[in-house]
Motif scaffolding. Structure first.
Motif, PDB file in Angstrom:
ATOM      1  N   GLN A 135       0.850  -1.190   0.007  1.00 15.42           N
ATOM      2  CA  GLN A 135       0.013  -0.090  -0.101  1.00 15.42           C
ATOM      3  C   GLN A 135       0.697   1.106  -0.204  1.00 15.42           C
ATOM      4  O   GLN A 135       0.557   2.316  -0.648  1.00 15.42           O
ATOM      5  CB  GLN A 135      -0.706   0.028   1.150  1.00 15.42           C
ATOM      6  N   THR A 136       1.958   1.076   0.637  1.00 17.23           N
ATOM      7  CA  THR A 136       2.736   2.391   0.669  1.00 17.23           C
ATOM      8  C   THR A 136       3.500   2.663  -0.555  1.00 17.23           C
ATOM      9  O   THR A 136       3.629   3.837  -1.259  1.00 17.23           O
ATOM     10  CB  THR A 136       3.877   2.032   1.611  1.00 17.23           C
ATOM     11  N   ASP A 148       2.016   1.529  -3.557  1.00 15.14           N
ATOM     12  CA  ASP A 148       1.158   2.224  -4.347  1.00 15.14           C
ATOM     13  C   ASP A 148       0.924   3.783  -4.267  1.00 15.14           C
ATOM     14  O   ASP A 148       0.708   4.288  -4.908  1.00 15.14           O
ATOM     15  CB  ASP A 148      -0.219   1.160  -4.130  1.00 15.14           C
ATOM     16  N   ARG A 149       0.704   3.995  -2.788  1.00 19.92           N
ATOM     17  CA  ARG A 149       0.549   5.439  -2.561  1.00 19.92           C
ATOM     18  C   ARG A 149       1.727   6.069  -2.909  1.00 19.92           C
ATOM     19  O   ARG A 149       1.427   7.653  -3.463  1.00 19.92           O
ATOM     20  CB  ARG A 149       0.267   5.664  -1.148  1.00 19.92           C
ATOM     21  N   TYR A 192       1.401   7.058  -6.639  1.00 20.04           N
ATOM     22  CA  TYR A 192       0.358   7.933  -6.999  1.00 20.04           C
ATOM     23  C   TYR A 192       0.985   9.409  -6.828  1.00 20.04           C
ATOM     24  O   TYR A 192       0.531  10.390  -7.308  1.00 20.04           O
ATOM     25  CB  TYR A 192      -0.889   7.785  -5.867  1.00 20.04           C
ATOM     26  N   ILE A 193       1.659   9.635  -5.661  1.00 21.16           N
ATOM     27  CA  ILE A 193       2.052  11.116  -5.250  1.00 21.16           C
ATOM     28  C   ILE A 193       3.209  11.388  -6.407  1.00 21.16           C
ATOM     29  O   ILE A 193       3.291  12.393  -6.648  1.00 21.16           O
ATOM     30  CB  ILE A 193       2.832  11.151  -3.706  1.00 21.16           C
ATOM     31  N   GLN A 219       1.508  15.148   1.857  1.00 19.36           N
ATOM     32  CA  GLN A 219       1.289  13.497   1.570  1.00 19.36           C
ATOM     33  C   GLN A 219       2.450  12.983   1.780  1.00 19.36           C
ATOM     34  O   GLN A 219       2.588  11.943   2.447  1.00 19.36           O
ATOM     35  CB  GLN A 219       0.784  13.438  -0.074  1.00 19.36           C
ATOM     36  N   LEU A 234       2.883  10.083   4.832  1.00 23.90           N
ATOM     37  CA  LEU A 234       3.180   8.470   4.305  1.00 23.90           C
ATOM     38  C   LEU A 234       4.796   7.985   4.965  1.00 23.90           C
ATOM     39  O   LEU A 234       4.980   7.251   5.552  1.00 23.90           O
ATOM     40  CB  LEU A 234       3.454   8.518   2.765  1.00 23.90           C
TER      41      LEU A 234
END
Length: 1458
Positions: free
Chosen positions: A509-510, A512-513, A516-517, A532, A536
């Motif tokens: 998940q990290t 993936d995020r 995204y950023i 963001q 994270l």
């Protein structure tokens, strides 16, 4: 909005009242009104939902109250005709679903539940309700009414259920139970079962029931079977084991009434099922992680998410009833750690604590255990905290009173807890604070490191965006050495995320995020993206930074936005960033990629390092130690990191592409360097440079880094560069060298005097013990000498107060003597003793210890920077948009800088005056009078000038300026003319051995030297003023010191112009040779050097044209092969064409009246006329062999003259090419004029059309031929008759000549310098013993031929035409032998025995020639005893060059002029 606020306020007020009935009704009314407005559309749905969720916290039964309101609204809205109101109701209920959902399932209709998604189908739900009601209300229970009497059991239950607060004890009740069993014939096992049932209902009465059961029970196994039957009864799918049963089982275990092994077999599920479930969870987690990292089509992604959601709902609907975990929780609640630990050992790691209830129970037990120690050593000042009551159970773990007590139970509890400490942030903070206290007492380090590795960091990964915990943890970690921290970070990144399914999911998940950023990060959205990234990074910094760095390596345009977005990080995150950077740099070097790709990735990471470490307070020790370790391992790639860090943090920029203005500014003080010496002015570096300095000093890395870099320069070539391309080796060498210069400059400007002197050892220790190259050792020691001299000077000024300038100067000189005397003694060990026969250690140390700051003040640079600041002030005043306070601030800054610059200029001016006065006093002791000038210049070039001129751009300027200064100081025994001649005469070896950056510095050095020469050449008045009466331009050298003053001994202006033309010719010849080799290094370096010296060379038109033709050919040849050489050649070609307007014809550059050529045979010369002919002219040479022979014969007949014995005593002066010529008399000049006219007439007949390069030259030579034709004819006829040789003798001469040619070719091909003869000045009468000792002032002259002089002269013309264009190794008196790192000019002087042998041969040749040439007059011998201006070896060399140019222009195309 007012109504909404009113409703919320009303509910808050009602919640605080105690009257339950009226309050609930009022709350229901308020909620009803609020919801009805939402249904009507008056309020926004999301606003109302947020209000309702906040109101849930007002009362415990608020969920039930709200469910009643929804039930009423459900009935009302279902009967309405407006569908939109029904939709509003459904949306409202869906937005604020009441938890637990069972309340809504009780109150709402099945159809509504179905529309909300709480049930799947309303029909099935109704059927399930019917079944449950039937089972509850209509199904009958079975009883055994035949054997037992219900009255006895009823009395038993009554007895056990009575009030136990009085004086009733377990012993009394046990007696009553025995009576009931006997009276009513009760089954004892049934009685035990009822006792357990009552105990289960009254689980808080442990003190009563446990002694009762212990007294009643006969066998533990029976009790265990009954408990097992109870657990078995609750293993049905629809059943759930009550908590009270777990409690009584745990209590019985805790008091040893039953054994865990006996009870464990009755519990479900089996251990094998638990292991399978754990494996399945890991597999599912990995699948989720793989799906997150895969590129999935959007439609497929949504379908996968829906499936996963359904699976999670199914799991939530039917949670598995794990009796082993329930018992474990009960054991932890009562404090039975021993049995709880045994159960957890039967399960996979962290499986038990992955259930929140168990994790919280274990956290509570840890809380209670560490409470006393925390109160003593962990509570921060000013904090109160909540005091926790200890367990009443005496068998629970003992509370810890000291750090040693933690080893007993707490550490093991924390290790079982693992990453699930994240459920209790308060306990997390307590453990961290205990760690801080423990570090103060310095015990149990390994235990706390294990806790940090296995518990704290994994738990932080599962906490969502908790910056406070991150800062709290940094408070502990900053007490650890960086080695421990980086080890923890490495295990956190590489191992922790594979230990648990939850962590596997979190990692995916990290990433993936982070993707995204990073996809959306730009300069415009740095602030929101930075927030963001900060959120994270609080939990998973290692994963986040690893991904960010992987992106930056390939997309370096992200560096700027990423650096700006990191301002929201915590201190722990910054430290993790430093560690991940070091890991990324190491991984780049380990990847099997091409060198250019590795270099690109390293460049990106290095740029990021410099920017991040400058902007944020990150500890530098780890990165600096990493660079040190790579240097120890013999790898220099990562030096780029140090270079970037020093450049960004200290503002010290290293580049060889400086403009002249920047170079001038770099010769000033620190303030001038910062303002005008760098391309990018990096301001506000005070704090960052201080942090860098502190990191270096605290970890003792300053000197080791310098020494390793200095040693690694040679390691790049001999160790690291074995299998690498030469171009890459040069790049690495330059990078290592530039970083050393930059880093040394940082230390010199930032370290205090005490710190610098304390850390840098003496020069002899640096060179002899640490094996530091001499140039690097002096570079490191130079600031130390300056500091010591200034401090000693200040001490002397304070001791004896005197304001007169003369007194200050004398004190400065005294301070220099005190500081430099030990240095003079130390440098003696750096070189063999014979070196100091030619140089004095004082001169050597003076050269290496001074800088440009000591020699000259850049007044124009100071004035330029002051004017810039004044212009800035004026622009600020005229700008109306700038606020007044900012104007004032900027004006103050500019004014302060002006004052600093002016003060610095004044200070430097005083310093330079003191230094020049010191040099004036020292110069008489610099060079020894007993040594030969040639050996002195050789050692000066070898040990001083050449090593330093390629060290840095400033040092290149310094070397040229130092030579000029030594000349201006009228230093005794220093021949300026010879020094310049040695520098310019042959640059091929030096250029070929340089790296790219070194060639730039060498070119700058040559340019500065040429600037001085051009200044003297351009104006007679300047020459007479600066050179006319100086000892450096003497043409007679004696063994004793001579300071000039005799005008006849000085080189006059016109002859100096001849010499300068010879130097330009030599540079052209060397340049063309390098361009024709085809070697990449030769071509690249000479193009760089030519570009650097373009302002001063070429000045002569024909030499410029020759260069232009050769460079044009390079452009054509390298366009497709080597684009970098093509670019260099094209750049130089364009600049050369632009400089063409400044070139002059040769007759304007110097007076073209040719000096008389030496009668030395060309076949034995090693000057430019003795070089090999290019391959392109081979066919021409073969076709014209007969003509060449005739011309050679004619030349020998027309030019050969008897040479008397007096020639052997003519004075010789060693030059850079070892060629010498005897003094020419007036008779020789007249004879040569006649010979020249006859020769030109002969050559005119043999010449073919188009062989001359210029028609202008044809007309000139034809005119000369007409003028002198008659005289030449008359002169030639008698000489032909007189010197005609028989045919047999001519054949013999040809054979000997051929063998002589082959010997010379072999020597030239082997690179061996031909042995020069040695002649002595008759004016310097030295004893014979001194000659034998090797300390003679005799120098090399022209080479003596073993064949008769007439025979050797016959082939002079042939050798000139055959070998003019191919460069051979010149026979210097000190041959040039260059390696990649050390430019060693080794003297060609042979051993004493060889010198004696050559002297013997020389005397025999002289006696032979004297017999053949008795016709020489006594007047000629007297004239030859004194060397005139034309006899200077530099002029004789120019004469041969001039002859060569003349012959080439007549017999070859312009392309082969050089």
């Amino acid at each position: 909005m007012f109504t909404l606020f009113h409703s919320v306020q009303l509910c808050k007020n009602l919640a605080e009242k105690n009257d339950n009935d009226s309050t609930i009704k009022d709350i229901q009314s308020a909620l009803y009104e609020l919801c009805w407005h939402v249904i009507q559309g008056n309020f926004k749905l999301d606003l109302a939902a947020s209000v309702l969720s906040d109101m849930m916290e007002l009362r415990d039964d608020m969920a039930s109250i709200l469910a009643d309101v929804f039930c009423i609204l459900d009935i009302e809205t279902s009967s309405l005709e407006e569908k939109n109101k029904r939709d509003h109701y459904t949306q409202l209920v869906g937005a604020c679903l009441v938890s637990p959902y069972a309340i809504l399932k009780e109150r709402l209709d099945p159809e509504t539940l179905e529309s909300l998604g709480l049930i799947k189908q309303a029909h099935q739900f109704n059927q399930k309700i019917v079944k449950i009601k039937t089972k509850l209300f209509y199904k009958q229970q079975k009883f055994n009414l035949l054997r037992e009497e219900n009255e006895g059991y009823a009395k038993l239950i009554t007895e056990l259920g009575q009030d136990l607060s009085g004086s009733i004890t377990s012993h009394l009740v046990l007696e009553s139970i025995k009576s009931l069993i006997g009276c009513f014939n009760l089954d004892p096992n049934r009685v035990l079962d009822i006792i357990l049932e009552v105990y289960e209902c009254r689980s808080d009465q442990d003190e009563f029931f446990l002694p009762l059961i212990k007294s009643y029970m006969c066998e533990p196994l029976t009790l265990c079977h009954i408990l097992g039957f109870k657990f078995k009864f609750n293993q049905e799918p629809s059943e759930e084991t009550p908590t009270s049963l777990y409690h009584i089982a745990a209590a019985l275990l805790h008091h040893n009434l039953i054994e865990l092994e006996d009870l464990y077999v009755h519990l479900m599920p089996l251990d094998a099922s638990i292991v399978e479930e754990h494996k399945r969870e890991i597999t599912e987690a990995k699948q989720i992680a793989r799906k997150l990292t895969m590129v999935v089509v959007p439609s497929e992604k949504t379908e996968d998410k829906e499936r996963e959601k359904e699976k999670e709902e199914e799991k939530n609907d039917k949670p598995p009833d794990n009796q082993k975990l329930g018992l474990l929780e009960a054991l932890l609640r009562i404090g039975d750690w021993h049995h709880a630990q045994s159960i957890m050992d039967q399960m996979p790691a962290f499986y038990a604590t992955s259930h929140k209830a168990i994790a919280l129970a274990l956290c509570q037990l840890v809380h209670l255990t560490v409470e006393p120690l925390y109160r003593r050593a962990g509570v921060p000042k000013g904090a109160k905290g909540c005091v926790m009551r200890p367990l009443r159970n005496k068998r629970a773990p003992r509370p810890a009173e000291s750090f040693e007590d933690l080893r007993r139970d707490v550490f093991s509890m924390l290790c079982y807890l693992g990453p699930h400490l994240s459920h209790d942030p308060i306990l997390f903070a307590k453990i961290v604070r205990l760690g801080k206290g423990f570090m103060k007492e310095d015990t149990l380090l390994s235990c706390f490191l294990s806790v940090a590795d296995q518990v704290l960091l994994p738990s932080l990964s599962l906490m969502e965006c908790n910056a406070c915990m991150s800062e709290e943890l940094w408070g502990l970690f900053k007490l650890f050495p960086y080695q421990h921290r980086y080890r923890l970070y490495g295990q956190w990144k590489n191992e922790t995320y594979t230990s648990h399914p939850l962590l596997v999911k979190v990692k995916a998940q990290t990433v993936d995020r982070a993707k995204y950023i990073m996809k959306r990060l730009t300069k415009e959205n740095v602030k929101p993206s930075g927030r963001q990234i900060g959120k994270l990074s609080h939990s998973n910094p290692t994963i986040l930074f690893d991904y960010i760095l992987s992106q930056i390596q390939w997309y370096d345009n992200l560096i700027g936005p990423v650096v700006d977005s990191l301002k929201y990080l915590t201190s722990l995150n910054y430290d993790v960033m430093a560690c991940i950077l070091a890991q990324a740099l190491h991984s780049v070097l380990c990847l099997p990629m091409a060198v250019n790709v590795t270099n690109m990735l390293t460049n990106s990471l290095a740029s990021l390092c410099g920017a991040v470490f400058r902007k944020y307070p990150i500890e530098l020790a780890g990165l600096l130690q990493y660079v040190t370790n790579t240097l120890k391992a013999g790898k220099s790639f990562d030096l780029l990191i140090l270079k970037e860090v020093v450049q960004k943090m200290a503002g010290i920029e290293i580049t060889d592409e400086m403009t002249s203005e920047q170079m001038e500014a770099m010769t000033g003080g620190e303030q001038l360097k910062a303002e005008g010496g760098y391309f990018g002015q990096i301001r506000n570096t005070k704090k960052s440079s201080q942090r860098l300095k502190d990191a270096l000093l605290d970890h003792e890395l300053a000197l080791p880094l310098c020494l390793l870099m200095a040693q690694q320069r040679n390691g790049v070539v001999f160790l690291e560069g074995g299998e690498k391309h030469l171009k890459l080796v040069g790049k690495l060498y330059d990078q290592c060298h530039d970083t050393l210069v930059q880093f040394g400059g940082f230390l010199a400007s930032n370290l205090s005097t005490e710190d610098y002197i304390k850390r840098v050892p003496s020069i002899d220790i640096l060179c002899n013990q640490f094996h530091t190259p001499h140039d690097a050792a002096f570079f490191l020691s130079r600031p130390m000498y300056g500091h010591q001299i200034l401090s000693k000077y200040d001490e002397l000024k304070k001791a004896e107060k005197g304001n007169r300038q003369q007194q200050k100067v004398h004190k400065y000189v005294a301070a220099c003597e005190l500081v430099m005397s030990p240095v003079h003694e130390a440098v003696v060990s750096l070189h063999p003793p014979r070196v100091w026969d030619d140089l004095r250690p004082q001169f050597y140390a003076t050269f290496w210890s001074l800088t440009m700051y000591d020699l000259a003040v850049p007044h124009s640079a100071y004035d330029r920077e002051v004017k810039k600041l004044q212009a800035q002030v004026k622009a600020i005043e005229e700008n109306p948009d700038v606020p007044l306070n900012k104007k004032k601030k900027e004006k103050e800054r500019c004014t302060a800088l002006q004052d600093k610059l002016q003060e610095e200029e004044k200070k430097q001016l005083e310093h330079v005056q003191r230094v020049l006065h010191r040099l004036k006093l020292e110069k008489d002791n610099w060079l020894l009078a007993k040594s030969t000038k040639n050996e002195t210049i050789t050692k000066f070039l070898q040990l001083c000038l050449f090593p330093r001129c390629i060290f840095s751009a400033i040092d290149a300027v310094y070397c040229a300026r130092f030579v000029e200064l030594v000349h201006q100081q009228k230093t005794p025994n220093f021949c300026t003319l010879l020094c310049y001649d040695r520098v310019f005469s042959d640059i091929i070896y030096t250029v070929a051995s340089c790296t790219e950056n070194e060639s730039r510095r060498y070119g700058r050095f040559l340019c500065c030297m040429l600037e001085t020469v051009t200044r003297w050449h351009s104006d007679r008045a300047v020459y007479e003023k600066e050179c006319g009466n100086y000892p450096g331009f003497l043409t007679i050298f004696r063994a004793t010191g001579f300071d000039g003053g005799n005008k006849a001994d000085q080189l006059d202006y016109e002859n100096f112009r001849h010499v300068v033309h010879k130097w330009h010719y030599k540079l052209t010849k060397a340049s063309v040779h390098c361009l024709e080799t085809g070697e990449y290094t030769h071509i690249r370096n000479i193009l760089i050097v030519l570009t650097k010296i373009l302002p001063c060379y070429p000045k002569v038109l024909n030499l410029g044209q020759a260069l232009e033709c050769r460079v044009h050919k390079i452009c054509q040849e390298e366009k497709e092969k080597r684009p970098d050489l093509y670019a260099l050649a094209m750049g130089y070609s364009g600049q050369l064409k632009g400089r063409k307007v400044h070139m002059v014809p040769e007759n304007e550059f110097h007076h073209k009246e040719q000096p008389v050529r030496s009668a030395t045979p060309a076949s034995q010369q090693n000057g430019p006329g003795a070089t090999a002919k290019p391959a392109g002219n081979a066919s021409k040479s073969e076709e014209g062999a007969g003509e060449d022979a005739d011309r050679s014969k004619e030349k020998s007949q027309g030019t050969t003259k008897p040479v008397t014995k007096a020639n052997s005593t003519a004075a010789k002066v060693t030059t850079s090419n070892g060629n010498g010529a005897t003094n020419s008399t007036k008779a020789i000049k007249d004879r040569d004029d006649k010979e020249k006219s006859g020769k030109e007439k002969k050559e005119k007949k043999e010449k073919t059309p188009g062989s001359t390069p210029e028609t202008k030259g044809d007309s000139r030579r034809e005119k000369q031929r007409d003028e002198r034709g008659a005289a030449g004819k008359e002169e030639r006829v008698p000489r032909e008759g007189k010197e005609k040789t028989p045919k047999a003798d001519r054949d013999k001469q040809k054979a000997e000549e051929k063998s002589s040619k082959e010997e010379n070719k072999a020597k030239a091909g082997n690179g061996e310098p031909q042995e020069p003869t040695r002649e002595r000045d008759p004016g310097a009468k030295e004893p014979k013993s001194k000659e034998k000792g090797g300390d003679r002032s005799a120098v090399s002259g022209s080479l003596k031929s073993p064949v008769p002089r007439s025979e050797s002269a016959e082939s002079e013309r042939d050798h000139k035409r055959r070998k003019i264009d191919t460069h051979s190794s010149p026979s210097h008196s000190s041959s040039v032998k260059v390696s990649m790192h050390h430019i060693n000019y080794i003297s060609v002087a042979r051993s004493t025995s060889r010198e004696r042998e050559m002297d013997k041969k020389e005397s025999e040749n002289i006696r032979g020639r004297s017999k053949e040439k008795k016709t020489e007059t006594e007047k000629d011998r007297k004239d030859r005893k004194r060397v005139s201006i034309g006899g200077h070896p530099v002029l004789r060399e120019w004469g041969r060059c001039y002859s060569t140019i003349q012959s080439i222009s007549e017999n070859a195309n312009l392309e082969y002029v050089i």
